[in-house]
Motif scaffolding. Sequence first.
Motif, PDB file in Angstrom:
ATOM      1  N   THR A   1       0.820  -1.213   0.000  1.00 20.47           N
ATOM      2  CA  THR A   1       0.000   0.000   0.000  1.00 20.47           C
ATOM      3  C   THR A   1       0.854   1.264   0.000  1.00 20.47           C
ATOM      4  OG1 THR A   1      -0.190  -0.114   2.411  1.00 20.47           O
ATOM      5  CG2 THR A   1      -1.976  -1.098   1.108  1.00 20.47           C
TER       6      THR A   1
ATOM      7  N   THR B   1       2.208   1.255  -5.225  1.00 21.32           N
ATOM      8  CA  THR B   1       0.887   1.499  -5.800  1.00 21.32           C
ATOM      9  C   THR B   1       1.012   2.164  -7.168  1.00 21.32           C
ATOM     10  OG1 THR B   1      -0.024   1.745  -3.589  1.00 21.32           O
ATOM     11  CG2 THR B   1      -1.361   2.559  -5.392  1.00 21.32           C
TER      12      THR B   1
ATOM     13  N   GLN C   1      -0.140   0.540 -10.686  1.00 25.32           N
ATOM     14  CA  GLN C   1      -1.119   1.269 -11.496  1.00 25.32           C
ATOM     15  C   GLN C   1      -0.563   1.520 -12.898  1.00 25.32           C
ATOM     16  OE1 GLN C   1      -2.421   4.891  -9.710  1.00 25.32           O
ATOM     17  NE2 GLN C   1      -4.010   5.268 -11.254  1.00 25.32           N
TER      18      GLN C   1
END
Length: 80
Positions: free
Chosen positions: A60, A65, A69
């Motif tokens: 996280t 992240t 993405q």
Amino acid sequence: MLMCPTVRRRRIADALPYCGRLRRAARWPRTTDAGMSTAEYAVATLAACAFAAVLYQVLTSSSVTAALQGLIERAFSSAV
């Protein structure tokens, strides 16, 4: 003929060939360490929870992240 366990163990130990390990196992009664396995399970559970917490923090984090993405966006843009 019924024999007590001690006499039975001695007869089995005398019938075995001269293998010290088997003779000792047949002669000496076993003791149970019921608390050892419980303590080991508790330590393993705590270690697994700690590892899961660290893994969650890593996954996280902003850099991971953003990388995930970007990877997903590239996969979708090249598939179309």
